[in-house]
Design an enzyme around this catalytic site. Sequence first.
Site, PDB file in Angstrom:
ATOM      1  N   CYS A 159      21.292  21.869  63.036  1.00 54.24           N
ATOM      2  CA  CYS A 159      20.357  22.957  63.309  1.00 54.24           C
ATOM      3  C   CYS A 159      21.049  24.307  63.408  1.00 54.24           C
ATOM      4  O   CYS A 159      20.394  25.338  63.426  1.00 54.24           O
ATOM      5  CB  CYS A 159      19.579  22.655  64.593  1.00 54.24           C
ATOM      6  SG  CYS A 159      17.890  22.160  64.227  1.00 54.24           S
ATOM      7  N   LYS A 201      20.079  26.734  60.592  1.00 50.34           N
ATOM      8  CA  LYS A 201      18.740  27.297  60.437  1.00 50.34           C
ATOM      9  C   LYS A 201      18.800  28.810  60.267  1.00 50.34           C
ATOM     10  O   LYS A 201      19.734  29.481  60.710  1.00 50.34           O
ATOM     11  CB  LYS A 201      17.882  26.975  61.667  1.00 50.34           C
ATOM     12  CG  LYS A 201      17.455  25.527  61.774  1.00 50.34           C
ATOM     13  CD  LYS A 201      16.562  25.292  62.969  1.00 50.34           C
ATOM     14  CE  LYS A 201      15.165  25.832  62.749  1.00 50.34           C
ATOM     15  NZ  LYS A 201      14.234  25.357  63.798  1.00 50.34           N
ATOM     16  N   ASP A 230       5.059  22.441  67.326  1.00 47.89           N
ATOM     17  CA  ASP A 230       6.144  21.602  66.824  1.00 47.89           C
ATOM     18  C   ASP A 230       5.722  20.827  65.585  1.00 47.89           C
ATOM     19  O   ASP A 230       6.520  20.604  64.674  1.00 47.89           O
ATOM     20  CB  ASP A 230       6.598  20.628  67.921  1.00 47.89           C
ATOM     21  CG  ASP A 230       7.243  21.365  69.082  1.00 47.89           C
ATOM     22  OD1 ASP A 230       8.240  22.049  68.841  1.00 47.89           O
ATOM     23  OD2 ASP A 230       6.738  21.257  70.209  1.00 47.89           O
ATOM     24  N   ASP A 237      11.638  18.604  58.693  1.00 47.35           N
ATOM     25  CA  ASP A 237      12.940  19.111  59.132  1.00 47.35           C
ATOM     26  C   ASP A 237      13.981  18.763  58.086  1.00 47.35           C
ATOM     27  O   ASP A 237      13.948  17.671  57.502  1.00 47.35           O
ATOM     28  CB  ASP A 237      13.349  18.500  60.478  1.00 47.35           C
ATOM     29  CG  ASP A 237      12.869  19.329  61.658  1.00 47.35           C
ATOM     30  OD1 ASP A 237      13.327  20.474  61.774  1.00 47.35           O
ATOM     31  OD2 ASP A 237      12.040  18.829  62.427  1.00 47.35           O
ATOM     32  N   ASP A 281       9.732  16.228  66.781  1.00 45.20           N
ATOM     33  CA  ASP A 281       8.584  17.139  66.749  1.00 45.20           C
ATOM     34  C   ASP A 281       7.284  16.397  67.057  1.00 45.20           C
ATOM     35  O   ASP A 281       6.378  16.951  67.692  1.00 45.20           O
ATOM     36  CB  ASP A 281       8.482  17.813  65.382  1.00 45.20           C
ATOM     37  CG  ASP A 281       9.482  18.949  65.221  1.00 45.20           C
ATOM     38  OD1 ASP A 281       9.949  19.471  66.245  1.00 45.20           O
ATOM     39  OD2 ASP A 281       9.790  19.308  64.070  1.00 45.20           O
ATOM     40  N   GLY A 299       9.968   9.645  48.614  1.00 50.45           N
ATOM     41  CA  GLY A 299      10.737  10.870  48.776  1.00 50.45           C
ATOM     42  C   GLY A 299      11.249  11.397  47.463  1.00 50.45           C
ATOM     43  O   GLY A 299      10.732  11.070  46.378  1.00 50.45           O
ATOM     44  N   HIS A 300      12.301  12.187  47.534  1.00 48.10           N
ATOM     45  CA  HIS A 300      12.861  12.830  46.348  1.00 48.10           C
ATOM     46  C   HIS A 300      14.355  13.015  46.567  1.00 48.10           C
ATOM     47  O   HIS A 300      14.801  13.305  47.680  1.00 48.10           O
ATOM     48  CB  HIS A 300      12.197  14.192  46.122  1.00 48.10           C
ATOM     49  CG  HIS A 300      12.563  14.820  44.814  1.00 48.10           C
ATOM     50  ND1 HIS A 300      12.123  14.338  43.607  1.00 48.10           N
ATOM     51  CD2 HIS A 300      13.344  15.893  44.533  1.00 48.10           C
ATOM     52  CE1 HIS A 300      12.612  15.084  42.627  1.00 48.10           C
ATOM     53  NE2 HIS A 300      13.353  16.037  43.170  1.00 48.10           N
ATOM     54  N   ASP A 349      10.300  20.528  71.946  1.00 48.38           N
ATOM     55  CA  ASP A 349      11.666  20.011  71.855  1.00 48.38           C
ATOM     56  C   ASP A 349      12.608  21.164  71.535  1.00 48.38           C
ATOM     57  O   ASP A 349      12.245  22.120  70.858  1.00 48.38           O
ATOM     58  CB  ASP A 349      11.789  18.881  70.821  1.00 48.38           C
ATOM     59  CG  ASP A 349      11.465  19.333  69.409  1.00 48.38           C
ATOM     60  OD1 ASP A 349      10.612  20.240  69.244  1.00 48.38           O
ATOM     61  OD2 ASP A 349      12.048  18.790  68.458  1.00 48.38           O
TER      62      ASP A 349
END
Length: 732
Positions: A395, A398, A427, A444, A467, A517-518, A604
């Site tokens: 994080c 970010k 969140d 995220d 979250d 997903g990817h 959070d």
Amino acid sequence: MNQALREQDLVLLGGGHSHALALLMLAMKAPAETRLTLVSPESFTPYSGMLPGLISGHYSFADTHIDLGQLCDRLGVRFVRAAATGIDYQARTVLFEQRPPLSFDVLSVDIGAQPGWSDVSGAREHATAVKPVAGFYQRWLQVRDRIAALPQGQRFQVVVVGGGAGSVEIALAMRHCIDNRDVEIRLLASGSLLREYNSRARAAVYQACQRSGIAVTEQERVTQVDAAMLHTSAGASYGFDALFWCTGAVAAPWLTQSGLPCTSDGFLRVLNSLQVEDHPQLFAAGDVATQTDHPRPKAGVFAVRQAPVLAHNLLASLQEKPLRNYRPQQRFLSLLALGERSAVADRSWLSVSGSWVWRWKDHIDRSFMQRFSAAKPIMPKPSAAADAPMHCGGCGAKLPAALLRGALGELAARYPQAVAVEQLREDAALLEVPTGARIFQSVDILRELVADPWLMGRIAALHALSDLYAMAAQPHSALCSLTLPYAGPAIQQRDLSQLLSGVLFELEAADCRLLGGHTLEGPELNLGLTVNGLDTGQLLPKQGLAPGDQLVLCKALGTGALFAAQQQGVADGRWIEQALDSMLLSNRGAALIASEHAVTAATDITGFGLAGHLLEMLPESGSPALQMRLDIASLPLLEGLKQVFNAGITSTLQPGNLAGCAASIAPELLVDTRPEALALFDPQTSGGLLLAVKSEAVEQLLVALRGAGYTAVCRIGEIAEAGPAGPFLVAE
């Protein structure tokens, strides 16, 4: 750019002396297409030669232990903290109890030995083994503290079982550390003490034991151990308050169970090239190996001298080049510490002793350890410019909150139908679907924070799920998006399997399904999850505060700065271990407890830090205005954070977090240099829940959270009414 791709995995299993030294050589010489990985159940490996000095008090923990995590980070080596349970040589994998198998092209084993409990009934239950050292040292510290707290005149009995050099050194070191004659120390040997030493060396040891008041009992084999009493073959019984076991070590049983060539006592049979017999891609060194042509005692001197040959042969095996042979010396010098700053030297018929021998031994030992602390970074992490700071992962990577607010505010005005402004501060977004069901959704993405892909997958999953837990939603499903670093197909497939195994490990525990997903490839690892949750009917809003509410933080702060320090090679491995343990503690339990204890609001703590997420809990408008009054000194900090802040190290997101809060907090907090105040702006990865609770329920909430394993939880402040102009966050 023609950069060589990683194509093969060289894995070192175990952090013994041979591997620690070989790692220094391999990191400098390994070709670019070879990835190095060190696997060890502990982040620190002790240097056995200095263990007696550590017990005596002559050395500190840092003096005597190699920080494997920090060493690997400096050398560009992947570090995996895990205990192996087997080797599947045909599949070329190392097996573990919980995590998925780890693939290798060439593997080396240096895991040392285990305590030789033999068939003594009760020994395993009531004695502390000297190996592994980590468990022994912690137990010794507990015994030392018990002795220090004894009332004057109360007797305390310590028994050390074993007749070799290690037993003698430990008993003498304990006596030097505990200068209390009410404490009796007994050295109990099944045969003669130091049978392989010459008579002069043995005489010096007997004299040292006599001077120290250590009772030496020989020719008595322990036959049974009870809770506070052991019994011997001579029919004698000896009471004890603490019992330490230092007999001949044995090999880990899973080596034989893996179908590998082993001796009758379970050690790997190796050729002169240090290859395991009939297994050309498997090598072994140190105590775990027995060289069939030249068997030698299990002594550290051989492990150290094996390292250059081992390093050469591991690379030669990968490159299909000729291997070298290792021929151990017939005789070797043994330097045995006598507790005080004195030692005895033994080699063949020669023996000398005295304080000068200690100084000689001390110089040799410190020189050995200096090799690791002086290791220079082999593969420095790139930055945007030569003089730019290394950007944080997790994080800490970010974008600052102020930057996001500016961009999203402009876009919301331009595209009012496409941006749900009222959802942006929560969140997880609440989706109202035609059926009337309420679904929460959040996303995220993390940059690589740890080199272990399985661990990275777990952290990313827990971080994303947090979250949902912050709103008391039940996880339902997830989508994964990841970027794998450029590498050969085999390496990428291995990493993909490890990453997704880590993700699925945590999703399964949360009763959450991965729907798809990817994947991409790129210059660095990125791992993100979109998570969906169901409304449980017990919504925890972010903005439900009222005057009088108490603020409770469930986890300690500091992951951003600690991992920034790790990037710079100055973080103690114990700090990183604690930070990882905190990140791997799911917020699921805290959310369930919160829903049962009059919690009025929750969020959070992640990238914007405690201060940023606190301010998100305040209503944008309304009467009365609210003010958060924090007890700064009470903020729980991860171990090492104070040292990191005092060294001037912060996350790259720290300045942005501070700037984003500047208009809303008390001015004195902006210039407060106390570690607790700086921690307000430290970005967290997989941080804890922040809860607001009615004052009458706060104590019950704290008790429940501590009982559920949230040991760092504490009350950090309260909510009060404020003037319309603020400040809205102040220190009590």
